[in-house]
Design an enzyme around this catalytic site. Sequence first.
Site, short mmCIF file in Angstrom:
data_model
loop_
_atom_site.label_atom_id
_atom_site.label_comp_id
_atom_site.label_asym_id
_atom_site.label_seq_id
_atom_site.Cartn_x
_atom_site.Cartn_y
_atom_site.Cartn_z
N ARG A 79 0.82 -1.32 -0.11
CA ARG A 79 0.09 0.09 -0.55
C ARG A 79 0.80 0.98 -0.08
O ARG A 79 0.79 2.21 0.82
CB ARG A 79 -1.06 -0.42 1.62
CG ARG A 79 -2.23 -0.93 1.18
CD ARG A 79 -2.95 -1.88 0.11
NE ARG A 79 -3.92 -3.18 -0.01
CZ ARG A 79 -3.44 -3.46 -0.33
NH1 ARG A 79 -2.40 -3.46 -1.57
NH2 ARG A 79 -4.03 -4.70 -0.39
N SER B 63 -11.67 -1.49 2.05
CA SER B 63 -11.05 -1.63 2.73
C SER B 63 -10.61 -0.36 3.94
O SER B 63 -9.83 0.27 3.38
CB SER B 63 -9.38 -2.91 3.02
OG SER B 63 -10.01 -3.82 2.17
N GLU C 232 -6.28 2.44 5.52
CA GLU C 232 -5.68 2.27 4.65
C GLU C 232 -6.15 4.06 3.47
O GLU C 232 -6.09 4.77 2.17
CB GLU C 232 -5.97 1.60 4.02
CG GLU C 232 -6.19 1.13 2.17
CD GLU C 232 -6.01 -0.27 2.09
OE1 GLU C 232 -6.98 -0.50 0.56
OE2 GLU C 232 -6.30 -0.91 2.75
#
Length: 306
Positions: A180, A231, A301
């Site tokens: 990420r 998410s 996130e």
Amino acid sequence: MDWAEELDKWATDYLPDLAMKTDEAMSRHTSFHIGGPARRMAFPRSGEQAVLLTNFAKSCGARPLVMGNGTNLLVPDEGLDRLVIDTTAGLNRLELGVGENELKAEAGTSLARLADLAQKQSLTGLEFAHGIPGTVGGALCMNAGAYGGEMKQVVAGAALLNPEEGVKYLSAEELDLGYRRSVLTDHPDWVVLYAVFRLTPGDPVQIRARMNDLKARRKASQPLELPSAGSTFKRPVGAYAGTLIDQCGLKGLQVGGAQVSEKHAGFVVNRGNATFADVTELIRQIQQRVEELSGIRLEPEVKIVR
């Protein structure tokens, strides 16, 4: 003359065919369906327009925010006193790459379109991306991934606008893709123009079957029927955010219109009238409770835009 007036005058003189809106509601452009008006929102028709616009916006203090489908953004209800640049309308060209088994996609290209073209060209490697609702630019920035696949496995390189050095092509190694993150997360003012994907020959029937299987698994396990940003938290080392949240008994926890999904605890969903404050407060409560019970501090996130 403030930055918006300066930008309007410059666009009229130098980019007269540029589509630009005033006080455009960001709730219309984010998957959370949350966000007040962006003072200016532009829709460049090409990479060249995007480069010119971004460079001028920086010089006049417009603080450009380049976005695709807005699937990982949380925007304040009071809006943004900045220029938002939407790449989906004009930077969405998709074609075969120069090299064998390559595809070239502009930043605003949806991952679904990219994966579909790969399947039609009998190229495997992008099946995991078919159900990710974002675009190439955002996926590259965050090294998007799912079901064992990630951008790092298939990206050969990308053309980026670096405000200090202009447009440069970076190799996969130079993009520094990790979990990420990428070189773009270290340099948030850099802009993706296009990316090149290097894939592997495969059976189109098997590729489509894999895509359909992943689609069914997503539908069964994720709250796709409600607005969210996917998410909410990154996966902590040695654990899963959704599992930790579930173990803390937080499924269904609600603040205003924001709720921890009862279907998948890793998702914060908008029950219909959630505000920016609702979501950020719910995120805070989740972090606090999980840290108290597990000692693990969850890292969002979702990108909170100011």
